[in-house]
Each structure stands twice: as structure tokens, then as C-alpha cells.
Scaffold this active site. Structure first.
Site, PDB file in Angstrom:
ATOM      1  N   ASP A   1       0.855  -1.175   0.000  1.00 38.74           N
ATOM      2  CA  ASP A   1       0.000   0.000   0.000  1.00 38.74           C
ATOM      3  C   ASP A   1       0.903   1.240   0.000  1.00 38.74           C
ATOM      4  O   ASP A   1       2.126   1.132   0.141  1.00 38.74           O
ATOM      5  CB  ASP A   1      -0.883  -0.033   1.256  1.00 38.74           C
TER       6      ASP A   1
ATOM      7  N   ASP B   1      -9.199   3.472  -1.771  1.00 34.13           N
ATOM      8  CA  ASP B   1      -9.998   3.740  -0.577  1.00 34.13           C
ATOM      9  C   ASP B   1     -11.351   4.343  -0.945  1.00 34.13           C
ATOM     10  O   ASP B   1     -11.563   5.558  -0.868  1.00 34.13           O
ATOM     11  CB  ASP B   1      -9.218   4.664   0.354  1.00 34.13           C
TER      12      ASP B   1
END
Length: 936
Positions: free
Chosen positions: A535, A610
Site C-alpha cells: 500500500d 480507498d
């Protein structure tokens, strides 16, 4: 001021620490002031201010040189007399490569390495005609020609009388050459802290008047965080492309936008610049986490692609107008027809580097996918388990929490292959470590999952805590592997650990060291059933401009501005190589990445970042993944349920149903959202979610087959309808339904409270079978479908054979030797075909030792047969064929099974005359054997 600015950055991250979030100062949506518009990007604004018109560039035909593999000639800008070098290549597979660079740059300009899998093989170019106005080159088959016009410089690719594509037809080629820069005024500004207005008089392009302190010498200046010096002056490039006869263009992910790209006239261009964007907006050309500079054009006659190989910040302008009459030089001996046709114009603008563009001429969609795969590679073939269901949350609290989630899945009979751990599992955000209190015995936890034939994913981000007691940091610093700031020191920024260094993944030695850290004796507590999640690899820098790395940071001799979009690919690559190396090259890796670039498909999966628990985010996940499939990245999914916020039970159920039919199937949730494991919403909703997950597992043989084909051929797994029906213009704008392979059409329910929907079934001469009811429907129509909360509208194409395993267990590994059911959906002609692929599910033995089964299944003239497609393969399976279901069949008088050994046996069957469904029970033949079934 600096403290509160950092708080603001951190609060707006996709994850903020709980303490900061509780300050109550965080915004609830993307803060656009953190991210540039084109007007705030000096090079974009500068380039966009140049309007279409007469190009200043002229081709110097007397400098032309032609070898067997390429043509070169010089271009000159008549305004400043700077010369460029044009290189043209005819590539194998119906592609053309165009490169433009400075003839004599002050220093080398960045050319993107490591994305192409090889030097593309060339084919000979030959001159067809030439005069003082230009030259015509043959591109081989089908009367394809490449026309170089001299004044102004322009390239046209034609086929017979048709112009397929034009370059610089609008005169928007701009190449800002490297030059010595006089920064005396700037140095005075910095040394004597003169007023901001004086900085503007020095012609510095500051886009925002905010306090930002990068270094001590700047602390009295009000300087934009977007402002950076370019030591060799502006270096941006631009080139326009025109597509006559084209109204639909696709690609250039990642954007939360429609599948068909919109015109950008009057607004911002689409931006390609990998960024950590908090709670991104929908239907917006803003940059997101990944960037693949590939655009596809499509009409009823042809599909083409443009691959702009550049890793710098890039903007893409799209406009539509009408292509009028075009007359080429007298050497062409033709004039384009006078009738006006639609046209789409695309302009690429990049901050640095060179022009290096690949034109993929199709003509079919499948040809473009093959062409692009030949350049950048195909989708990595994942382990079978990675195609199962993934249960994730930021964060599962400790080992006991993991055990509880694992047991909850079993208690509620929900299959699952992976449980995930986010950043809180580490010792103070030090990656490659474990929290000594919450995860003190990681091998015990991993062994518990392994005993249930499940796996774990742990996050490893590419920012390293600056801590003299942290061995990973010490190693990187001692080896001089960190990215440098412009003054030569180690670049540092804020991320989850606080102050962090950023390894230079563009350095091959750094990548090799990083890969070595995944060895079992280096990554303490890891085991073979533990995989990795990368990430924040845009890279994310909380106190950096646009929440990323400063553009003047240094990767060796290259500035970050030149390599930015490839950084995430390098992180992904090094991690995947580490997982392969830890097993001695035996095991296939699984690595999920947030940032990506062209070629990232070679290393694993991506997700759409996200998102939020909103219906719009569920709906946009379809075109986002479809766009990625068009540019080679098949292994895509979205956080089921939405990362931010709390979904309603209806939204959660619908998202599980949609996610079960997308390539990457992971539920994920933010730290501050209520727990949402699938059994927490009452028995009725648990049952609905369970059924969706079970449908996914029953189809795992089909999914695995599709990924094997994607790995071999480059064809996408999740496909827009126009990919398979390129002449059906109805399909060109459809993005709320899609195909899996050729044979499974899915229309998830993505709107709240829906009682019915309309699905378009393509193919006027085809039929489609509802996979749940087996009801047959004619193709070429829009079908009205009533829906309930249990509905997942899906249809199997008539003429196909799909393999399933209808005995669903707790994980894919538990189903390894279970039997197959064949679903034979007959075409109107009474035929069908399909494939079955089997291997061990997790190693490279299919590739190295040809240890796999690949069979062709065909039905014709009442005979269903299984034949071997891989005669030299060596693999056996314990699985057998448990049932065969024919859809759209007539009732036979008898059914006989013949095996390769010559034996014949009668097979029991049932027939439903209302649905025309014939079911054969327990033919009992091995799934890897030759056999035939005769319907008489």
C-alpha cells in the site's frame, strides 16, 4: 503552522491514526486544494495555452536514413532552430513505434526502462514513394502506409483510402528542449528572503500562496508546495493524435469515471499521476493511485490502441470534432472523400522524458490486447486460492481476533481463503516486524490458518521508519539505498511511522535486497501461507506536495519527476520477486498493490483504493475494473462494502453479490467503521452473503480457466461487452454489465431499492441462459428482469461449456479433488464448446514441468467429447465428472459414455421438458481422461 498542516494532511489520508481522527478536525471528502488542476501545473497550463494550428516543426527529408529495422530523420523547430531526432519502427504484430528526442540534448533525457518485456521485434520498412513534400512507407499487409509529411511535420497511417490515425495533424507537437538556466534572481530571492511578489517577478510559477517550509532557507518565504526548480529548464513534451471516424475512446486508468472517456473541453484533462487521494470523488478526471498511459479507440470497423511510454506526470486532453476533407501530397495519389465523419482528437502532455509511443493497429479488440501484451507482458497467473474470498479489515486487533474471525467464517459456513492484516500488526509501523504484544506468536497464528487450508496477507509498505534501532532502516542507510533529496542527503517524509525514509526502488540492487528480506530467515514469523500487500506506494508522503514525493528528489541521476509513475510498479515487482525467491522459485506469489503502471499486470493484483460505502462507489467499481482490463490488468477488484463509512445492509449484500463476480474479491473496512464481518447483520443477510460467496467458489474452475487464458494470451478476464461484440454499437456505452471471458454475462444490482432492471443480451443470432433458472432468452434484446434481494443476474452464452465445482467447502484448497459439473449451454445450432484447465494450483510446475491438464470440451451432433489440448503435459487429477447439465437440449432416448479404453456404459438422466434441461448423473469419468458421451 507546520504541525497543523501535517495534521491536515494526515487526517485526509486513506487511513489516519485514531488519535488524529478523534481531534475532530478531519474533512469528510477529498480536499481538492491538495491536488493540482491543469492551471496549477505550470507545464500543463503552458502546453494547453498553445492552440491547434500550424506546427513550427518541419521534417528535414535530406537527413532521412533507412535501415532494415528503422527510419530516422531530423525535425527542426523553425521558431528556435532546435533539432529533434525522429525514429520510426515497424514492429511485428501490426504495430508502429514513434520516438522523438532531442538530437543533441545537454544531458540524456529519461527513457522508461523495465516496462517492455523485450526489445520489440521489428519488420522491414520500405519506401513506396518520396518527393520534396514527404515520404510514404509500407507497413506491410492490407495496403497500410505510413505517410511522413514534411512541412509542417505530420504522420498519417492509412489503409487503402482510409486514414486510420494522424499524429501532429493539429500542430500540437511541442518539445521543450534542455537548456542552461540562469537562476541568479532565484538565488537572491532565497538568500535575502525578498518578498513573494518579487519571486513572481522572477517568473517563477507558484500555483498557491500557502505557508510551506521545506528547508530552513525557505522559512520566511510563502512558497507553494507545488513549486520546484527545474535545473535544465522546462522539459515538457506534447503530441496530438486524431482518430477519424471514431467517437468512442477508452482506457488511461485510473480514474473514478465512466468506461467511455469524456471530452475534456472546458474542463481539466484526465491526469495520470499516482497519488494517495482521500475518499476520491466520482466522475472526475483527477489522478488516483495508478496510471496506465494506454488509450483504445473503437468503432464498428476497427479497434486501435496508443501506448504513451512515459513515467512523468501526464495529462490527456480529449476532444471531438468533425474530420473534413484532407489532401495529402501528390505522391499519395489519392484524396480523402469529401463527406464529413466523426473524429476524436487526443493530446498527450508529459512533464519530462521523451516521446515514445506505440501505435497498435488492431484491427480487432483481441488483436490490440495481444499487441499490448507482446510489449508489456500478460497478467501474472495467480495461485488458485487468490481467486477465492478475502476477509480484511484495518485492523484485526491481535492473534485472538484473527482466530475469532477464522472460526466465525466456519461457524457460518462462509468459504474464505485469506485473512488480512493491516499496518497495526507491526511493531510501531516497522514493516517486516510484528507487534510483540498483539502478535507475539505469528507462526502459531499462521499454522492455525494452514491447518484449515487458509492463508494470511500482511501489509508491507515502502516507507521505512527512521529509527537507529530498526535493522531494516540501518541496512538501507548503510547500503545507500534511500532516495536522496536535491542536496544529496537521504530524502525523508512523514508517513505512518512518523519520520520515514523511502527506498529507491528504481535501483536494481535495492530491489534485489528488498526481495531478499522476504526470505523466511529474514522476515521472522513468516511462513509459506503468508503473502503480501503493498500500500502507499504512489509513494505517499503526508507532508509532501500533493501528499507525495518532492519532484526534485533524486533516484541516482534522475529526478523524481521523471520516474514518479513507475515507482509503485518497482515496489510491486521487488515484492513479488521476493515471494518467488523465498520458495526457491517454486511457488507463485500473490501481491496486491495500490499504485501501478503499464506492466504491473506481470506482478499481481490491484484494487480501486480507498472507496466509500456509497451506492455510487459500488456502481463505479464496474467501469474502473473494466478500464483496467482493457490495458492488461485483469486482476482487479474494489473493497467490498466500501472502505470508508458504514454500509446499509442492502448495500453490503449487493456489494458482496457484485464482488463475487469480479476478479479480485476482498471485503475491507476502515478502522473507525463498525465491524462488518458477514455474519453480523442478522441470519437473513448472512444467508444472502453466504450464497454470493458460495457462487464464487462454485465457479472457481471457470475463474481459473479465464486467468490461465489471460496469462497465455493477454485477453482480459472481465470484459466490456463491445470487446466480444465490436460491431454492435449498442454495447459501446454499456458499463453496468460485463462479460467474464466470452461466456458469462453479469449485470449486478448496483442501485438502492431496485425491484427490476434491464440487461442487454448481445448477439442477434445467439441465445443466453439464466444461470439460476436455466431459462433461455434470445440475444440482441434488452431483457426486463425483476429482482429480489437474492438476485444476481447472470447469463451463460449459448454455445459454451462452463465447468464448476458445486460441492463448496471452507476454502479452495479443500475443494482440490472434488468433482466437476459441466454446464453445456447449446447454441441455436445445437453446438457448444469450452475448456477445462487443472494444475496443482500454486506452483510454477505448469510452466517449468508442463504439469497441467488442459482439455477441450465440444458438443456437436449429439456427441459431447473431452480431448487433450496439451499432449506433452504431465499431470493427473483425482477429480472426476460428477454431473453434466445440458441447457436447451432435446430429450434423448438413451445416453452412453465411451472411455478411451473402449468401454461403454449407460448413463442415467433426467429431463425437464419445460426448461429443456437434460441432467446426466454420475458419468464417473476422470476429469483428465479422454471420453465421449453420446445422446441418441
Amino acid at each position: 503552522t507546520f504541525f497543523f498542516m501535517v495534521v491536515d494532511h494526515v487526517c485526509q489520508r486513506s487511513r489516519g491514526s485514531r488519535g488524529l481522527l478523534n481531534l475532530g478536525v478531519c474533512t469528510r471528502a477529498v480536499d481538492r486544494s491538495n491536488f493540482k488542476t491543469c492551471d496549477q501545473s505550470s507545464f500543463c497550463k503552458r502546453q494547453r495555452d498553445i492552440k491547434a494550428g500550424q506546427s513550427p516543426y518541419r521534417a528535414l527529408l535530406e537527413t532521412m536514413e533507412l535501415t532494415n529495422s528503422r527510419l530516422t530523420l531530423q525535425l527542426i523547430n523553425d521558431n528556435n532552430k532546435v533539432r529533434l531526432l525522429l525514429e520510426l519502427y515497424r514492429l511485428q504484430g501490426n504495430m508502429t513505434r514513434v520516438k522523438i528526442n532531442e538530437l543533441k540534448p545537454l544531458k540524456p533525457r529519461y527513457e522508461v526502462p523495465d516496462v517492455l518485456i523485450q526489445d520489440p521485434p521489428t519488420e522491414p520498412l520500405s519506401v513506396v514513394a518520396q518527393d520534396e513534400n514527404g515520404v510514404v512507407l509500407s507497413l506491410g499487409a492490407d495496403e497500410q502506409r505510413l505517410i511522413v509529411s514534411a512541412r509542417p511535420f505530420r504522420l498519417d497511417i492509412v489503409e487503402g483510402p482510409k486514414v486510420l490515425l494522424s499524429l501532429n495533424s493539429r500542430g500540437l507537437l511541442v518539445f521543450e528542449h534542455l537548456r542552461l538556466r540562469k537562476d541568479t534572481c532565484l538565488e537572491l530571492c532565497i538568500n535575502y528572503y525578498v518578498r513573494f511578489e518579487f519571486l513572481l517577478s522572477c517568473k517563477l510559477k507558484f500555483v498557491k500562496n500557502t505557508t510551506f517550509r521545506r528547508q530552513k532557507k525557505y522559512q520566511r518565504l510563502r512558497i507553494s508546495p507545488f513549486a520546484f526548480l527545474t535545473p535544465a529548464g522546462p522539459t515538457s513534451i506534447s503530441l496530438d493524435f486524431s482518430f477519424p471516424g471514431v467517437e468512442h475512446v477508452y482506457g488511461i486508468p485510473e480514474h473514478a469515471d465512466t468506461l467511455k472517456l469524456k471530452t475534456t473541453d472546458g474542463g481539466d484533462p484526465y491526469r495520470l499521476y499516482n497519488l494517495d487521494v482521500f475518499q476520491y470523488e466520482l466522475h472526475n478526471p483527477m489522478a488516483l493511485y495508478g496510471a496506465v498511459p494506454v488509450l483504445l479507440s473503437h468503432n464498428t470497423e476497427r479497434t486501435m490502441g496508443v501506448f504513451w511510454l512515459n513515467a512523468a506526470e501526464t495529462w490527456v486532453d480529449i476532444s471531438s470534432n468533425t474530420a473534413g476533407k484532407t489532401v495529402f501530397g501528390k505522391m499519395l495519389d489519392f484524396v480523402q472523400g469529401s463527406s464529413e465523419t466523426p473524429q476524436t482528437d487526443v493530446r498527450w502532455i508529459s512533464e519530462a522524458g521523451i516521446i515514445d509511443v506505440f501505435i497498435m493497429l488492431g484491427p480487432k479488440p483481441s488483436d490490440v490486447f495481444s499487441q499490448y501484451a507482446s510489449l508489456t507482458g500478460t497478467q501474472a497467473f495467480p495461485p488458485l486460492s487468490a481467486l477465492g474470498y478475502h476477509q480484511c479489515r484495518w485492523n484485526y486487533n491481535d492473534q485472538e481476533d484473527v482466530r475469532g474471525v477464522d472460526q466465525g467464517l466456519d461457524d457460518h459456513d462462509i468459504p474464505c481463503d485469506f485473512i488480512w492484516l493491516d499496518i497495526e500488526h507491526t511493531d510501531g509501523k516497522r514493516y517486516f516486524t510484528w507487534d510483540p504484544n498483539k502478535f507475539s506468536q505469528p507462526k502459531d497464528m499462521l499454522q492455525g490458518l494452514k491447518d484449515k487450508r487458509r492463508n494470511l496477507v500482511a501489509i508491507v509498505d515502502p516507507h521505512i521508519k527512521v529509527d537507529s534501532n530498526f535493522k531494516v532502516h540501518n541496512e538501507i542507510r548503510s547500503r545507500n539505498f534511500y532516495v536522496k533529496n536535491k542536496d544529496g542527503g537521504d530524502y525523508e517524509g512523514w508517513c505512518w511511522p512518523g519520520n520515514a525514509g523511502y527506498p529507491d526502488f528504481t535501483n536494481a540492487e535495492m530491489r534485489a535486497w528488498w526481495a531478499s528480506m522476504f526470505a523466511y530467515d529474514q522476515y521472522e514469523g513468516s511462513m509459506e501461507n503468508m503473502y503480501t500487500w503493498n500500500d502507499m506506494n504512489e509513494p505517499s508522503v503526508f507532508n509532501g506536495p500533493e501528499v507525495t514525493m518532492h519532484k526534485d528528489a533524486l533516484h541516482g541521476s534522475w529526478e523524481h519527476r521523471e520516474v514518479h509513475n513507475i515507482y509503485g510498479l518497482y515496489v510491486h515487482r521487488a515484492t513479488a520477486e521476493g515471494l518467488i525467491q523465498r520458495s526457491g522459485g517454486v511457488e507463485r506469489p500473490f501481491v496486491l498493490t495500490r499504485a501501478f503502471f503499464a506492466g504491473s499486470q506481470r506482478y499481481g493484483a490491484v484494487w480501486t483504493g480507498d472507496n466509500a460505502a456509497e451506492w455510487g462507489h459500488l456502481k463505479i467499481s464496474l467501469p474502473m475494473c473494466l478500464s483496467l482490463g482493457l490495458v492488461g490488468i485483469s486482476f482487479c477488484g474494489a473493497d467490498v462494502g466500501g472502505f470508508f463509512k458504514a454500509p446499509s445492509t442492502e448495500l453490503l449484500v449487493r456489494w458482496y453479490q457484485a464482488g463475487a463476480y469480479q476478479p479480485f474479491f476482498r471485503a475491507h473496512a476502515h478502522l473507525d467503521t463498525p465491524r462488518r464481518e458477514p455474519w453480523l447483520f442478522g441470519p437473513e443477510n448472512t444467508a444472502l452473503i453466504r450464497e454470493a460467496v458460495r457462487q464464487r467458489y462454485a465457479l472457481l474452475p471457470f475463474w481459473y480457466q479465464q486467468f490461465y487464458n489471460a496469462h497465455r494470451t493477454g485477453q482480459p478476464v472481465m470484459r466490456a461487452l463491445w470487446v466480444e461484440y465490436p460491431e454492435d454499437s449498442v454495447t459501446f456505452d454499456i458499463e453496468d454489465e460485463y462479460l467474464l471471458g466470452r461466456d458469462l454475462l453479469v449485470h449486478p444490482v448496483t442501485e438502492e431499492g431496485l425491484k427490476s432492471l434491464t440487461a442487454y443480451l448481445p448477439g442477434k443470432r445467439e441465445v443466453w441462459y439464466d444461470v439460476h433458472t436455466f431459462k433461455k432468452h434470445a440475444g440482441g434484446q434488452s431483457l426486463y428482469i425483476p429482482v429480489t434481494m437474492s438476485s444476481i443476474p447472470a447469463f451463460q452464452r449459448g454455445g459454451s461449456i462452463i465447468t464448476r465445482k458445486d460441492r463448496v467447502r471452507r476454502s479452495s484448497a479443500c475443494m482440490e479433488n472434488d468433482p466437476y459439473t459441466l454446464y453445456v449451454a447449446l447454441s441455436p445450432e445445437g453446438t457448444a464448446e469450452g475448456e477445462l484447465y487443472i494444475d496443482d494450483g500454486h506452483t510454477f510446475s505448469y510452466e517449468k514441468n508442463k504439469a497441467f491438464i488442459h482439455r477441450r470440451l465440444t458438443f456437436n451432433d449429439g456427441v459431447l467429447s473431452s480431448s487433450n489440448l496439451a499432449l506433452d503435459s504431465q499431470f493427473t487429477t483425482a477429480s472426476w465428472v460428477e454431473k453434466i447439465i445440458f441447457l436447451g437440449a432435446r430429450k434423448p432416448a438413451s445416453v452412453t459414455l465411451k472411455t478411451a479404453g473402449g468401454s461403454e456404459t449407460r448413463v442415467e438422466f433426467e429431463y425437464d421438458s419445460a426448461l429443456e434441461v437434460l441432467s446426466l448423473r454420475k458419468p464417473g469419468v476422470n476429469a483428465g481422461a479422454d471420453w465421449t458421451v453420446l445422446l441418441r
